[in-house]
Scaffold this active site. Sequence first.
Site, PDB file in Angstrom:
ATOM      1  N   ASP A  98     -13.357  -1.657   4.081  1.00 40.81           N
ATOM      2  CA  ASP A  98     -14.494  -1.288   3.224  1.00 40.81           C
ATOM      3  C   ASP A  98     -15.548  -2.389   3.239  1.00 40.81           C
ATOM      4  O   ASP A  98     -16.745  -2.123   3.227  1.00 40.81           O
ATOM      5  CB  ASP A  98     -14.040  -1.036   1.773  1.00 40.81           C
ATOM      6  CG  ASP A  98     -13.620   0.418   1.543  1.00 40.81           C
ATOM      7  OD1 ASP A  98     -13.109   1.034   2.503  1.00 40.81           O
ATOM      8  OD2 ASP A  98     -13.802   0.928   0.426  1.00 40.81           O
TER       9      ASP A  98
ATOM     10  N   ASP B 220      -8.404 -14.141   1.870  1.00 37.89           N
ATOM     11  CA  ASP B 220      -9.565 -14.483   1.027  1.00 37.89           C
ATOM     12  C   ASP B 220     -10.654 -15.167   1.851  1.00 37.89           C
ATOM     13  O   ASP B 220     -11.842 -14.861   1.725  1.00 37.89           O
ATOM     14  CB  ASP B 220      -9.146 -15.337  -0.183  1.00 37.89           C
ATOM     15  CG  ASP B 220      -8.211 -16.485   0.180  1.00 37.89           C
ATOM     16  OD1 ASP B 220      -7.706 -16.503   1.317  1.00 37.89           O
ATOM     17  OD2 ASP B 220      -7.987 -17.358  -0.678  1.00 37.89           O
TER      18      ASP B 220
ATOM     19  N   TYR C 130       0.795  -1.228   0.000  1.00 36.05           N
ATOM     20  CA  TYR C 130       0.000   0.000   0.000  1.00 36.05           C
ATOM     21  C   TYR C 130       0.830   1.283   0.000  1.00 36.05           C
ATOM     22  O   TYR C 130       0.326   2.357  -0.300  1.00 36.05           O
ATOM     23  CB  TYR C 130      -0.957  -0.008   1.207  1.00 36.05           C
ATOM     24  CG  TYR C 130      -2.122   0.937   1.034  1.00 36.05           C
ATOM     25  CD1 TYR C 130      -3.284   0.518   0.385  1.00 36.05           C
ATOM     26  CD2 TYR C 130      -2.067   2.241   1.490  1.00 36.05           C
ATOM     27  CE1 TYR C 130      -4.352   1.375   0.206  1.00 36.05           C
ATOM     28  CE2 TYR C 130      -3.134   3.113   1.310  1.00 36.05           C
ATOM     29  CZ  TYR C 130      -4.265   2.666   0.680  1.00 36.05           C
ATOM     30  OH  TYR C 130      -5.318   3.524   0.507  1.00 36.05           O
TER      31      TYR C 130
ATOM     32  N   LYS D  76      -1.768 -13.869   3.937  1.00 33.44           N
ATOM     33  CA  LYS D  76      -1.874 -14.828   2.830  1.00 33.44           C
ATOM     34  C   LYS D  76      -0.557 -15.606   2.785  1.00 33.44           C
ATOM     35  O   LYS D  76       0.128 -15.685   1.760  1.00 33.44           O
ATOM     36  CB  LYS D  76      -2.147 -14.062   1.520  1.00 33.44           C
ATOM     37  CG  LYS D  76      -2.468 -14.926   0.342  1.00 33.44           C
ATOM     38  CD  LYS D  76      -3.813 -15.646   0.440  1.00 33.44           C
ATOM     39  CE  LYS D  76      -4.035 -16.561  -0.745  1.00 33.44           C
ATOM     40  NZ  LYS D  76      -5.167 -17.478  -0.569  1.00 33.44           N
TER      41      LYS D  76
ATOM     42  N   ASP E 205      -6.984  -2.251   4.374  1.00 33.37           N
ATOM     43  CA  ASP E 205      -7.738  -1.263   3.610  1.00 33.37           C
ATOM     44  C   ASP E 205      -8.967  -1.919   2.984  1.00 33.37           C
ATOM     45  O   ASP E 205     -10.081  -1.406   3.076  1.00 33.37           O
ATOM     46  CB  ASP E 205      -6.832  -0.693   2.516  1.00 33.37           C
ATOM     47  CG  ASP E 205      -7.512   0.411   1.748  1.00 33.37           C
ATOM     48  OD1 ASP E 205      -7.982   1.367   2.399  1.00 33.37           O
ATOM     49  OD2 ASP E 205      -7.606   0.319   0.511  1.00 33.37           O
TER      50      ASP E 205
END
Length: 325
Positions: free
Chosen positions: A225, A197, A118, A164, A221
Amino acid sequence: MAYNIAVIGGDGIGPEVVDAAITVLDKLPVEFNYTYAEAGDECAEKTGVPLPDETIEIAKNADAVLFGAAGETAAAVIVRLRQELETFVNLRPVKSLQPEKYGNIDFMIVRENTEDLYIGEEEVTEDGAVAYKRITKNASEKIADYAFKYAQDTNRSKVTAVHKANVLKVTDGLFKDSFYKVAENYPEIETNDFYVDATAMYLITNPLDFEVIVTTNLYGDILSDEGAGLVGGLGMIPSANIGDENGLFEPVHGSAPDIAGQGIADPAATILSACMMLDYLGESEHARHIEEVLINVIQEGVHVTLDLGGEYSTKQMAEYIAEQL
Ligand code: ATP
């Protein structure tokens, strides 16, 4: 005691929602001195730079920063400000303020704020482009420790690490290992970890299983959302960027160009960000008072903006909340 607050409205709905939060703050029996500073797309057009040095100085010298939103220049503004202010943690509470509609969802995303993809370190190569994903032991342990301390301080019993590491074995693997190393210092707190995921699905199927999520910058991030979607939208989620010396408080939403200038943006996320700022400044009693009033107003559903089922403008909703204080 007066607090010096740097105010950076920024672009789109940023200045509208920041004004709304200030309307509410000004009702408190607390003195705030506001210093307004520029940043964002409009600032770049006007001055040639999206984040002037003067704005960075004002932010660094303030007791806290209240930030609205940056549009296309977000990476050069908010990502840079987080680095300049060395705010290593981004706290994003996902809490349902309308339990009858969204259930009793209430978890905290503790997002690492200084590294990972990011930060946008990219490079053009011969056949394409590369983005650097840098993960350090120091930042990973620091954020894990923050998450466990946060859990302790707020009587939460579980911290979940999200990564991950099955694919990104070295980088996310380091993040995961750091988490479990720090966890040894907090034996009373339950731990688990999920792939990002899978987490994206569990947040929808089992949102009540989460108490504190600690994760890297990009996953944090995205998941915040998703969290916003679980509890009524982006208008509801505040955030706090906290470092050893500085605190910057901003709604999770962006500049929302589709509704900017219409006076219809939901100010809740920014008012709640101001509450997180009050907590940071040691004014928690006032923070809880504003939250209580805001929740009542939202649950009543009348003196609120369009997204919350009402017909009030941003300004009218803020003024109503201020009156109720
Ligand atoms: P940016 O590029 O600055 O992030 P964006 O439009 O891509 O802007 P957001 O600003 O986060 O992303 O907005 C996403 C969607 O959520 C938009 O449709 C926007 O209107 C809506 N939204 C965001 N914030 C609010 C708010 N405070 N009140 C109502 N709707 C909002």
